[in-house]
Enzyme design. Sequence first.
Site, PDB file in Angstrom:
ATOM      1  N   TYR A   1       0.830  -1.246  -0.002  1.00 37.28           N
ATOM      2  CA  TYR A   1      -0.075  -0.151   0.090  1.00 37.28           C
ATOM      3  C   TYR A   1       0.945   1.230  -0.025  1.00 37.28           C
ATOM      4  CZ  TYR A   1      -3.276   3.581   1.361  1.00 37.28           C
ATOM      5  OH  TYR A   1      -3.889   4.636   1.292  1.00 37.28           O
TER       6      TYR A   1
ATOM      7  N   ASP B   1      -7.170  -5.286  -1.676  1.00 40.53           N
ATOM      8  CA  ASP B   1      -8.178  -4.852  -2.218  1.00 40.53           C
ATOM      9  C   ASP B   1      -7.814  -3.238  -2.767  1.00 40.53           C
ATOM     10  OD1 ASP B   1      -8.842  -2.353   0.441  1.00 40.53           O
ATOM     11  OD2 ASP B   1      -7.784  -4.206   0.950  1.00 40.53           O
TER      12      ASP B   1
ATOM     13  N   LYS C   1     -10.179 -10.964   5.185  1.00 45.95           N
ATOM     14  CA  LYS C   1     -10.888  -9.607   5.308  1.00 45.95           C
ATOM     15  C   LYS C   1     -11.290  -8.997   4.039  1.00 45.95           C
ATOM     16  CE  LYS C   1     -10.015  -4.823   6.535  1.00 45.95           C
ATOM     17  NZ  LYS C   1      -9.205  -3.686   6.732  1.00 45.95           N
TER      18      LYS C   1
END
Length: 514
Positions: free
Chosen positions: A261, A296, A368
Amino acid sequence: MAGKLDLDPRVVRKARRLAVRAGQPVVDLARSHTTVSVERAVLRLAGVRGADPDGIPWVNRLVDAVIADVGLSHGVSLPVFHALKDFDDITVLAQKAAAGAVRFSLPDKSGVARRSALKAARAGLARVDRRRAERERMVKRLGDPEQRPWIYLIVATGDIHEDIPQAQAAARAGADVIAVIRSTGQSLLDYVPEGATREGFAGTYATQENFRLMRAALDDVSRELGRYVRLTNYASGLCMPEMAVMAGLERLDMMLNDSMYGILFRDINPIRTFVDQRFSRQVHARAGIIINTGEDNYLTTADAVDAAHTVTVSQLLNEFFAHEAGLADWQLGIGHAFEINPDVPESFRLELAHALLARELFPDAPLKWMPPTKHMTGDVFRGNLLDGFFNLAGAMTGQGILLVGMMTEAVVTPWLSDRDIALQNVRYVLGAAGGLHEDFVPARNGFIQQRAHRVLDEAIDLLSRIADDTVLNAIADGTFGIMRRPADRGKGLSGVAAHAADYFNPVTEILEAS
């Protein structure tokens, strides 16, 4: 959940072997380098606290002073504990060093500084161990939520004293995990702010005091509700190792922890973040913290259908990196998301295929599952319906952690009323679906099975190329999230150093020995 996709075990084993082969050079790189944040995290565990009048933590001032005198490549522990023989307190040493009253040098071969550093590191890790034992006692006494997936809800006002009542209200309304989202841009600060904060931007600053305040508040509501409510924050950005240490000391339960990220979306140097990630995950393993990985996020910039295999590749790499750092399967909150354009034909079936593939590849991990964000339009009625489909996909595929989607996504920071409506959506779908995942079995060689097999095959092809060309080159080429991040650029690169022959880190020495 095993067997619903008829995945060939030999193909799955091949994917994992390729992930190990692709990931090992990154591990070797992390094991042979250090960063300023790794060294600051070691000193935080040794007891350095507080900040100067300008708000710069004493631990930053101490590490900067050591680097100015002896460099970073030896680590800071030996020079610091060699100098500490003339002082009664390590924070006082930091203050004197910041004033220029101390000069640092490498100690002789007597081993006194090494033994002192190990003693301080053991004391710091003992505090982490006590907080982990405290969590285990509370869970045993109060119990976990009865249902799976756990309901995960974000609080983000900017003011910790406003976050607290909102978090407690969310827990009373059914949330099992409270995530305090971090202030915008904090991941790019190369220091951790000190104390309780009331002026965050689209989030609340992650500080040790804010961690302490929120954990105490959730303990109160846990006792009120008779179930343990978990707390999440971030171990990412330029201070990933320090955040991990603070989380262990203040008994956080989950941490968003994924170097990709920071690399892709904050342009932090790849080497810096992979080194920081390994150390932070070692601390998380010791603290019993569940990590959340960030796959994600790729789907907010890349197409969720075309790039589905890149998510699987990253999940497999993250599993290897996590295991190598000492994390157990129950600590792997591996990320994936419901981000396919709803206008795509068969979009829900595609989402089910992707979600079920993740579930079967990682059967013992508390996955998740992330709600739709990219294709939320501001139409709150459509958004609430789309979130309902997301919740249903989570129930049908047996996800472990379900982040509550907001129908006001991309419109406003959610109000309490928005969260209440979103929680009603989750509670209705999970309650109505019940054990639907036990009954949901896709047709043999049907649409869902074929899609899952195709994604896995594409992931294996990509892993083969990465194994031959390195993860760093894949990141530089824009493989993940279509963001190009070369290894010789990015923020924080100046804070990285290769280990000298005499490099010493008492924390990693203890953690790896155990």
